[in-house]
Design a protein around this motif. Sequence first.
Motif, PDB file in Angstrom:
ATOM      1  N   GLY A 119     108.044  55.185  90.716  1.00 30.97           N
ATOM      2  CA  GLY A 119     107.175  54.245  89.706  1.00 30.97           C
ATOM      3  C   GLY A 119     106.752  53.074  90.358  1.00 30.97           C
ATOM      4  N   GLY A 120     106.255  52.150  89.545  1.00 24.22           N
ATOM      5  CA  GLY A 120     105.419  51.021  90.125  1.00 24.22           C
ATOM      6  C   GLY A 120     103.857  51.301  89.589  1.00 24.22           C
ATOM      7  N   ALA A 121     103.266  50.201  89.291  1.00 26.52           N
ATOM      8  CA  ALA A 121     102.035  50.396  88.488  1.00 26.52           C
ATOM      9  C   ALA A 121     100.914  51.168  89.611  1.00 26.52           C
ATOM     10  CB  ALA A 121     101.330  49.051  88.168  1.00 26.52           C
ATOM     11  N   THR A 122     100.878  50.708  90.836  1.00 28.12           N
ATOM     12  CA  THR A 122     100.191  51.386  91.949  1.00 28.12           C
ATOM     13  C   THR A 122     100.249  52.741  92.125  1.00 28.12           C
ATOM     14  OG1 THR A 122     101.387  50.350  93.733  1.00 28.12           O
ATOM     15  CG2 THR A 122      99.491  49.145  92.855  1.00 28.12           C
ATOM     16  N   VAL A 123     101.722  53.053  92.172  1.00 27.83           N
ATOM     17  CA  VAL A 123     102.237  54.479  92.427  1.00 27.83           C
ATOM     18  C   VAL A 123     101.736  55.328  91.190  1.00 27.83           C
ATOM     19  CG1 VAL A 123     104.054  56.116  92.329  1.00 27.83           C
ATOM     20  CG2 VAL A 123     104.004  54.038  94.060  1.00 27.83           C
ATOM     21  N   ASN A 124     101.939  54.868  89.896  1.00 30.67           N
ATOM     22  CA  ASN A 124     101.511  55.741  88.977  1.00 30.67           C
ATOM     23  C   ASN A 124     100.089  55.981  88.893  1.00 30.67           C
ATOM     24  OD1 ASN A 124     104.106  55.416  88.058  1.00 30.67           O
ATOM     25  ND2 ASN A 124     103.623  53.579  86.578  1.00 30.67           N
ATOM     26  N   LEU A 135     105.069  61.700  96.296  1.00 35.19           N
ATOM     27  CA  LEU A 135     103.759  61.448  96.119  1.00 35.19           C
ATOM     28  C   LEU A 135     103.225  62.633  96.965  1.00 35.19           C
ATOM     29  CD1 LEU A 135     103.769  57.896  97.394  1.00 35.19           C
ATOM     30  CD2 LEU A 135     102.797  58.681  95.345  1.00 35.19           C
ATOM     31  N   VAL A 136     103.758  63.331  97.772  1.00 35.49           N
ATOM     32  CA  VAL A 136     103.074  64.741  98.426  1.00 35.49           C
ATOM     33  C   VAL A 136     102.881  65.858  97.766  1.00 35.49           C
ATOM     34  CG1 VAL A 136     103.584  66.204 100.210  1.00 35.49           C
ATOM     35  CG2 VAL A 136     103.759  63.793 100.782  1.00 35.49           C
ATOM     36  N   LYS A 137     104.090  65.849  96.549  1.00 33.98           N
ATOM     37  CA  LYS A 137     104.167  66.643  95.472  1.00 33.98           C
ATOM     38  C   LYS A 137     102.880  66.692  94.794  1.00 33.98           C
ATOM     39  CE  LYS A 137     108.349  67.494  94.095  1.00 33.98           C
ATOM     40  NZ  LYS A 137     109.423  67.259  93.018  1.00 33.98           N
ATOM     41  N   GLU A 138     102.488  65.477  94.486  1.00 34.92           N
ATOM     42  CA  GLU A 138     101.443  65.210  93.485  1.00 34.92           C
ATOM     43  C   GLU A 138      99.932  65.087  94.277  1.00 34.92           C
ATOM     44  OE1 GLU A 138     101.116  64.615  90.384  1.00 34.92           O
ATOM     45  OE2 GLU A 138     103.379  64.371  89.556  1.00 34.92           O
ATOM     46  N   LYS A 139     100.146  65.638  95.745  1.00 37.25           N
ATOM     47  CA  LYS A 139      98.785  65.700  96.323  1.00 37.25           C
ATOM     48  C   LYS A 139      98.279  64.271  96.649  1.00 37.25           C
ATOM     49  CE  LYS A 139      97.439  70.404  95.170  1.00 37.25           C
ATOM     50  NZ  LYS A 139      98.695  70.711  94.078  1.00 37.25           N
ATOM     51  N   VAL A 140      98.990  63.205  96.597  1.00 39.19           N
ATOM     52  CA  VAL A 140      98.421  61.840  97.115  1.00 39.19           C
ATOM     53  C   VAL A 140      98.753  61.990  98.775  1.00 39.19           C
ATOM     54  CG1 VAL A 140      99.204  59.472  96.978  1.00 39.19           C
ATOM     55  CG2 VAL A 140      99.341  60.695  95.051  1.00 39.19           C
ATOM     56  N   ASN A 141      97.728  61.418  99.332  1.00 35.58           N
ATOM     57  CA  ASN A 141      97.851  61.237 100.754  1.00 35.58           C
ATOM     58  C   ASN A 141      98.580  59.954 101.429  1.00 35.58           C
ATOM     59  OD1 ASN A 141      96.963  60.539 103.541  1.00 35.58           O
ATOM     60  ND2 ASN A 141      95.580  62.202 103.373  1.00 35.58           N
ATOM     61  N   VAL A 142      99.840  60.147 101.958  1.00 38.21           N
ATOM     62  CA  VAL A 142     100.578  59.141 102.406  1.00 38.21           C
ATOM     63  C   VAL A 142     100.698  59.051 104.052  1.00 38.21           C
ATOM     64  CG1 VAL A 142     102.279  59.285 100.657  1.00 38.21           C
ATOM     65  CG2 VAL A 142     102.571  60.806 102.501  1.00 38.21           C
ATOM     66  N   ASP A 143      99.588  59.630 104.614  1.00 38.41           N
ATOM     67  CA  ASP A 143      99.292  59.430 105.953  1.00 38.41           C
ATOM     68  C   ASP A 143      99.186  58.308 106.455  1.00 38.41           C
ATOM     69  OD1 ASP A 143      99.378  62.369 105.902  1.00 38.41           O
ATOM     70  OD2 ASP A 143      97.418  62.546 106.483  1.00 38.41           O
ATOM     71  N   TYR A 144      98.873  57.168 105.838  1.00 35.37           N
ATOM     72  CA  TYR A 144      98.699  55.784 106.381  1.00 35.37           C
ATOM     73  C   TYR A 144      99.694  54.949 105.830  1.00 35.37           C
ATOM     74  CZ  TYR A 144      93.998  57.485 107.377  1.00 35.37           C
ATOM     75  OH  TYR A 144      92.766  58.439 108.025  1.00 35.37           O
ATOM     76  N   CYS A 145     100.749  55.260 105.353  1.00 37.69           N
ATOM     77  CA  CYS A 145     101.774  54.604 105.024  1.00 37.69           C
ATOM     78  C   CYS A 145     102.466  54.277 106.178  1.00 37.69           C
ATOM     79  CB  CYS A 145     102.975  55.409 104.157  1.00 37.69           C
ATOM     80  SG  CYS A 145     102.227  55.549 102.344  1.00 37.69           S
ATOM     81  N   LEU A 180      90.424  62.513  95.495  1.00 37.54           N
ATOM     82  CA  LEU A 180      91.429  62.346  96.535  1.00 37.54           C
ATOM     83  C   LEU A 180      91.839  60.691  96.498  1.00 37.54           C
ATOM     84  CD1 LEU A 180      92.083  63.283  99.378  1.00 37.54           C
ATOM     85  CD2 LEU A 180      89.896  62.214 100.264  1.00 37.54           C
ATOM     86  N   SER A 181      93.253  60.789  96.744  1.00 36.13           N
ATOM     87  CA  SER A 181      94.155  59.720  96.294  1.00 36.13           C
ATOM     88  C   SER A 181      94.786  59.455  97.753  1.00 36.13           C
ATOM     89  CB  SER A 181      94.905  59.882  94.969  1.00 36.13           C
ATOM     90  OG  SER A 181      95.438  58.902  94.957  1.00 36.13           O
ATOM     91  N   TYR A 182      94.512  58.083  98.157  1.00 38.28           N
ATOM     92  CA  TYR A 182      95.463  57.593  99.297  1.00 38.28           C
ATOM     93  C   TYR A 182      96.307  56.458  98.904  1.00 38.28           C
ATOM     94  CZ  TYR A 182      91.907  59.696 102.235  1.00 38.28           C
ATOM     95  OH  TYR A 182      90.770  60.492 102.937  1.00 38.28           O
ATOM     96  N   SER A 236     113.529  56.574 100.144  1.00 40.81           N
ATOM     97  CA  SER A 236     111.902  56.521 100.512  1.00 40.81           C
ATOM     98  C   SER A 236     111.538  57.991 100.756  1.00 40.81           C
ATOM     99  CB  SER A 236     111.785  55.857 101.866  1.00 40.81           C
ATOM    100  OG  SER A 236     111.967  54.407 101.880  1.00 40.81           O
ATOM    101  N   ALA A 237     112.475  58.689 101.141  1.00 38.39           N
ATOM    102  CA  ALA A 237     112.194  60.363 101.210  1.00 38.39           C
ATOM    103  C   ALA A 237     111.830  60.860  99.989  1.00 38.39           C
ATOM    104  CB  ALA A 237     113.277  61.034 101.987  1.00 38.39           C
TER     105      ALA A 237
END
Length: 298
Positions: free
Chosen positions: A31-36, A67-77, A47-49, A60-61
């Motif tokens: 959750g959290g507005a920016t995650v949603n 996020l990965v399941k939802e195809k959100v790119n988390v490479d830059y976290c 394409l969502s980073y 965190s895992a």
Amino acid sequence: MSRQGVISLGDAFIDYISKDSTNTIFHQFPGGATVNTAVWTSRLGVLSYYLTKLGTDEESAFVEMELVKEKVNVDYCVRTPEKKICSVKVHINQSGERQFHSYNNPTPDLLLTTNDLPEELFQQGKLFYFGSGTLFHDIARETTRQALEYARKRGLLKAFDTNIRLQRWESEKKCRETVISFAKQADIVKMAEDELFFLTETNNLEDGLGLIFEWGIPFLFITMGGQGSCAVHQGRSIFIPGVQVKAVDTTGAGDAFMAAIISRFHNHGVPQDDFKLEEFVRFANEIGARATTKMGAL
């Protein structure tokens, strides 16, 4: 190569939503507005980073996996063992209604810093999105200012959701001043009707819009729940009625609306006339309504 992608900046949460009125067993949702908004943007085919600071523990895992399941790119976290994810508990009362119970943030000062921002990503992306959720914190404000500077330098559209949570701020005055200053730096701003009243210190739409025109926001969107929403551009306001659905849980509907608006700007550019602007909002109203038909913000 043409630029692609929405870069979202924020802080991730886990929502623990009670399964029944005993409030002993919980559904777990990211959750959290920016995650949603980052997730809905991805679901809409853009394409969502997502930029945030994560820990290395199970919570965190879980967030990263979802996020990965939802195809959100988390490479830059950025990942650091000390970071703990914020959690929100939502209880169910005797009449079956959900209500906020508690907010827990064990590491409130572990946020992305200006040095954590990947400047090269702003050369690839097309739109930068952020909210006010962390702007009460000095570190987050500095990081957001730097991200806005990168976005300006690289010619990205800048989208801001006011998304006010007053309990996190030291005072209403500080909240109002900060949110207004960031809203004036964005190309696209979304706020709920009650947030418009709070920021403009008015109590009706006409007075609120009269004051907010002076802020010079190119594209402003006011959401009004099931009634619909209002688009404000070049001193004109267009009202578009809402889509009627059987609402189960309204949490996250505004984030879905914002993601829909963002996706339209990303894919089609700035609307050139009222007809196009109206089409953007009709689409956003529909996505926002659809988000209320199941439990959880997503």
